[in-house]
Scaffold this motif. Structure first.
Motif, mmCIF file in Angstrom:
data_model
loop_
_atom_site.group_PDB
_atom_site.id
_atom_site.type_symbol
_atom_site.label_atom_id
_atom_site.label_comp_id
_atom_site.label_asym_id
_atom_site.label_seq_id
_atom_site.Cartn_x
_atom_site.Cartn_y
_atom_site.Cartn_z
ATOM 1 N N CYS A 191 25.511 29.323 12.190
ATOM 2 C CA CYS A 191 26.780 29.631 11.536
ATOM 3 C C CYS A 191 27.970 29.401 12.467
ATOM 4 N N TRP A 211 20.960 32.990 9.403
ATOM 5 C CA TRP A 211 21.965 31.940 9.257
ATOM 6 C C TRP A 211 21.393 30.531 9.410
ATOM 7 N N ARG A 292 34.046 26.511 7.577
ATOM 8 C CA ARG A 292 33.823 26.831 6.168
ATOM 9 C C ARG A 292 33.529 28.323 5.971
ATOM 10 N N VAL A 293 32.634 28.851 6.777
ATOM 11 C CA VAL A 293 32.240 30.260 6.633
ATOM 12 C C VAL A 293 33.419 31.183 6.927
ATOM 13 N N THR A 297 35.184 33.949 4.429
ATOM 14 C CA THR A 297 35.359 35.363 4.765
ATOM 15 C C THR A 297 36.839 35.741 4.791
ATOM 16 N N GLY A 322 30.803 35.582 10.221
ATOM 17 C CA GLY A 322 30.402 35.406 8.828
ATOM 18 C C GLY A 322 30.117 36.702 8.115
ATOM 19 N N SER A 357 27.940 38.599 3.518
ATOM 20 C CA SER A 357 27.802 37.550 4.538
ATOM 21 C C SER A 357 27.544 36.204 3.864
ATOM 22 N N HIS A 359 27.532 32.026 3.245
ATOM 23 C CA HIS A 359 27.248 30.840 4.065
ATOM 24 C C HIS A 359 27.980 29.634 3.474
ATOM 25 N N PHE A 360 27.770 28.474 4.094
ATOM 26 C CA PHE A 360 28.583 27.307 3.756
ATOM 27 C C PHE A 360 28.439 26.860 2.310
#
Length: 374
Positions: A191, A211, A292-293, A297, A322, A357, A359-360
């Protein structure tokens, strides 16, 4: 980067808004295909092509894992989980009575219990107190001034609230004071960028099921070549030794690199899965994934603040990760989690907050869906 395209690799999006990659993540079709390749070979040919098929992939994945963390391949071993990697360090160092290991009160138990287990050898664990949700650098600096400080053991990102530790600054402190630096990287690997060389990390451990988007039970352990002789393998098996395919001659010469900590047969299907997961991360680029992450967030944090939620995660420059932890006024985090689960939104409740949390492959629409459900 067309992030929308990546969603097609994650079938979970067809059923759930999955925002719990800090726990156990769903796997991609890439990982599922790698497990299928392993299963096909194992079911059709067994070990007939072991060297050309299994051994070759094991060493390829070792090289890819090393590239991901900025290490050499001979500094990487496969471990079944983060705890095992940290345990190799805890049980392998020739500790002196009175040695101190510095940790903090935000750590996951995996980065506490191995060090506490050394009490009967006279090794003291110094648990630093966090302030405002993160560990201040000055507190670490003060603790490392002790002549007895032997190791700093911290997570790259803290599991409960997502506080991100400054590994560059911490590594520099350790180098200046001759202190070993051990990192639990499970909440950032896959991540956020990690470079063990520039960060001065001596040991690193991380399982693949968060991740990295792989399966449980297979991760990596890094031991810097400069620290290799400081950590004695406490279990030595056939795979630990230098010429480990010569089964007719008993020997005690250990492998020259971190492979000495792989005492027996590896989790080969897990390594196939981990390899596909790492390939995907490297293909997309860890810097792009991090951007991205953090963008997702940031969107979540902005929406939470506008709704009057209590934000429990540090979000200053360099501290964000993240993981976003929050609490709604007058609402128990466990109850909030269950209400979101009922709406098909998967989050966790940790350390007094609701933990999200993304992710992408998660979308802005999914972040907004979480906010609307609150």
């Amino acid at each position: 980067m067309n992030w929308e395209r990546t969603r097609s690799w994650f079938p979970v999006v067809e059923e759930l808004v999955y925002l719990d990659h800090a726990a156990v993540a769903p796997i991609s079709t890439r990982v599922a295909e790698a497990l299928g390749r392993y299963a096909t070979e194992a079911s059709r040919r067994g070990a007939f092509h072991y060297g050309a098929f299994y051994d070759r992939e094991i060493e390829r994945v070792r090289q890819r894992a090393a590239r991901l963390i900025g290490a050499r391949a001979d500094e990487v071993a496969f471990a079944k989980n983060t705890t095992e990697g940290l345990g190799i360090v805890a049980n392998g160092i020739d500790w002196r009575r009175g040695d101190e290991i510095v940790i903090c009160d935000l750590e996951y138990p995996s980065n506490v219990y191995p060090w506490w287990n050394l009490r009967d050898r006279g090794v003291e664990t110094v648990m630093l107190a966090s302030r405002d949700g993160h560990l201040p650098l000055d507190a670490v600096a003060n603790a490392l001034r002790s002549s007895r400080a032997r190791m700093l053991a911290l997570s790259s990102v803290e599991f409960g609230n997502g506080a991100r530790n400054d590994l560059h600054a911490l590594g520099q402190m350790c180098r200046e004071r001759g202190v070993l630096f051990c990192v639990d990287a499970i909440q950032s690997l896959g991540c956020l960028p990690i470079d063990v060389e520039s960060m001065g990390i001596d040991f690193l451990a991380a399982d693949g099921h968060k991740w990295l988007l792989s399966v449980e039970g297979c991760g990596i352990f890094f031991c810097a070549s400069r620290a290799l002789e400081l950590v004695r393998p406490r279990i030595v098996g056939w795979r630990s030794v230098a010429h480990n395919h010569d089964f007719d001659v008993y020997q005690t010469e250990l492998q020259a690199g971190a492979g000495r900590y792989e005492e027996g047969s590896t989790n080969t299907p897990g390594i196939f899965a981990l390899g596909a997961a790492i390939d995907l991360v490297l293909e997309l680029g860890i810097d792009a994934i991090a951007e991205r992450v953090l963008g997702l967030t940031d969107r979540l944090v902005e929406g939470l603040r506008s709704r009057g939620a209590e934000l429990r995660s540090p979000r200053d420059a360099g501290q964000a990760s993240g993981i976003v932890s929050f609490r709604l006024p007058g609402s128990d985090p466990a109850a909030t989690k269950q209400r979101l689960r009922a709406a098909g939104i998967h989050v966790a409740a940790r350390r007094g907050g609701v933990r999200a949390s993304p992710h992408f492959y998660n979308s802005e629409a999914e972040i907004d869906q979480l906010l609307a459900a609150l």
